[in-house]
Design a protein around this motif. Structure first.
Motif, short mmCIF file in Angstrom:
data_model
loop_
_atom_site.label_atom_id
_atom_site.label_comp_id
_atom_site.label_asym_id
_atom_site.label_seq_id
_atom_site.Cartn_x
_atom_site.Cartn_y
_atom_site.Cartn_z
N HIS A 162 0.62 -1.31 -0.08
CA HIS A 162 -0.02 0.04 0.03
C HIS A 162 0.73 1.36 0.04
O HIS A 162 0.53 2.13 -0.73
CB HIS A 162 -0.67 0.13 1.21
CG HIS A 162 -1.93 1.13 1.13
ND1 HIS A 162 -3.07 1.09 0.23
CD2 HIS A 162 -2.43 2.12 1.94
CE1 HIS A 162 -3.75 1.98 0.23
NE2 HIS A 162 -3.50 2.68 1.35
N LEU A 163 1.92 1.23 0.92
CA LEU A 163 2.52 2.71 1.03
C LEU A 163 3.85 2.67 0.36
O LEU A 163 4.15 3.86 -0.33
CB LEU A 163 3.14 2.43 2.45
CG LEU A 163 1.95 2.41 3.64
CD1 LEU A 163 2.62 2.45 5.05
CD2 LEU A 163 0.89 3.73 3.43
N VAL A 164 4.53 1.48 -0.05
CA VAL A 164 5.77 1.60 -1.02
C VAL A 164 5.46 1.26 -2.40
O VAL A 164 5.77 2.14 -3.31
CB VAL A 164 6.74 0.63 -0.61
CG1 VAL A 164 8.18 0.95 -1.18
CG2 VAL A 164 7.15 0.77 1.02
N ARG A 165 4.88 -0.06 -2.87
CA ARG A 165 4.64 -0.06 -4.21
C ARG A 165 3.40 0.54 -4.81
O ARG A 165 3.21 0.93 -5.83
CB ARG A 165 4.20 -1.57 -4.21
CG ARG A 165 5.54 -2.71 -4.03
CD ARG A 165 4.97 -3.86 -4.32
NE ARG A 165 4.44 -4.15 -5.76
CZ ARG A 165 5.17 -4.52 -6.78
NH1 ARG A 165 6.32 -4.73 -6.80
NH2 ARG A 165 4.52 -4.57 -7.90
N ARG A 166 2.64 1.12 -3.80
CA ARG A 166 1.35 1.84 -4.13
C ARG A 166 0.23 1.16 -5.01
O ARG A 166 -0.20 1.84 -6.11
CB ARG A 166 1.61 3.12 -4.43
CG ARG A 166 2.09 4.11 -3.45
CD ARG A 166 2.96 5.45 -4.08
NE ARG A 166 3.27 6.20 -2.63
CZ ARG A 166 2.67 6.85 -1.90
NH1 ARG A 166 1.54 7.11 -2.13
NH2 ARG A 166 3.39 7.61 -1.25
N ASP A 167 0.29 -0.24 -4.81
CA ASP A 167 -0.46 -0.84 -5.81
C ASP A 167 -1.85 -1.28 -5.09
O ASP A 167 -2.25 -0.84 -3.96
CB ASP A 167 0.06 -2.16 -6.21
CG ASP A 167 0.52 -3.19 -5.15
OD1 ASP A 167 -0.26 -3.06 -4.15
OD2 ASP A 167 1.49 -4.05 -5.28
N GLY A 168 -2.76 -2.01 -5.74
CA GLY A 168 -4.28 -1.88 -5.32
C GLY A 168 -4.44 -3.33 -4.29
O GLY A 168 -5.63 -3.46 -4.15
#
Ligand code: HEM
Ligand code: HEM
Length: 180
Positions: A162-168
């Motif tokens: 969520h915070l680093v890759r910012r994927d779903g």
């Protein structure tokens, strides 16, 4: 066919089981360390009932998972992360079934009766008394702490997505969240 999102039932079961486990573990630590008395006994009863509830919900969850499947992992993950995700999800499923069964079996052997929410008697017919019960509860304890360690890794992975890759990945396990 592989679904494109988690069903609402899969999300609801995921989060109810997570909340119960977050309650069960501190209850276990408190009940095992408190001096004898009413509070200790009450915590034992809540621990056993929440644990049996996890077992029932986990079995329901496995049925939904087997019949419906799960969405594929998000794109672009290295092979080792795909393997780690699959293996850890499998281990989490195994442990949310095994840990309560071990607790149930151990308590039935050593310290019957097992009552669900102070009402329904659910003691398993397991003989052997204290030595057998204590041995099974030791395995229950080790398996439960393994589950706690795996959940910590699982939460760290979810936050990393969520915070680093910012994927779903995290969003698709949340209410209303869609494809990842
Ligand atoms: C997912 C479900 C469960 C989890 C995560 C869990 C977790 C734990 C943990 C961490 C302990 C160790 C406490 C300690 O020694 O410090 C423990 C002990 C214990 N659990 Fe569970 N448990 C679960 C289900 C159950 C069930 C279903 C039963 C019985 C019906 C049960 C009965 C016990 C008993 C009797 C102990 C022994 C405490 C002692 O040594 O005095 N547990 N559990
Ligand atoms: C506490 C007990 C928990 C257990 C036993 C657990 C177990 C699982 C399992 C078995 C899956 C795989 C679902 C499937 O493929 O059918 C899963 C997925 C997931 N969990 Fe948990 N979980 C727990 C707590 C959490 C928490 C606290 C978070 C977030 C901070 C979280 C975030 C996720 C996410 C985002 C997925 C989807 C992963 C994906 O689709 O690739 N879980 N969980």
């Amino acid at each position: 066919m592989t679904p494109r999102r988690y069903a609402p039932s899969q999300k609801v079961l995921h989060w109810i089981i997570a909340i119960l486990i977050f309650a069960l573990v501190p209850i276990a630590l408190a009940m095992a360390n408190l001096p004898d008395g009413g509070l200790k006994n009450a915590l034992y009863e809540w621990h056993k009932s929440f644990g049996l509830t996890v077992l029932a919900l986990a079995l329901a969850r496995l049925l939904v998972r087997a019949s419906r499947g799960a969405p594929p992992l998000v794109d672009g993950l290295p092979a080792w992360q795909r393997r780690a995700a699959r293996t850890s999800h499998l281990a989490l499923y195994a442990l949310i079934v095994l840990v309560p069964i071990l607790g149930w079996a151990g308590t039935s052997a050593c310290c019957a009766p097992v009552m669900l929410y102070f009402t329904l008697p659910l003691t398993l017919p397991i003989s052997g008394g204290m030595p057998v019960g204590e041995a099974i509860l030791k395995v229950h304890q080790v398996a439960a702490f393994t589950l706690v360690a795996l959940v910590a890794l699982h939460v760290a992975a979810a936050l990393h997505h969520h915070l680093v890759r910012r994927d779903g990945t995290l969003r698709r396990m949340l209410p209303g969240g869609g494809e990842g």
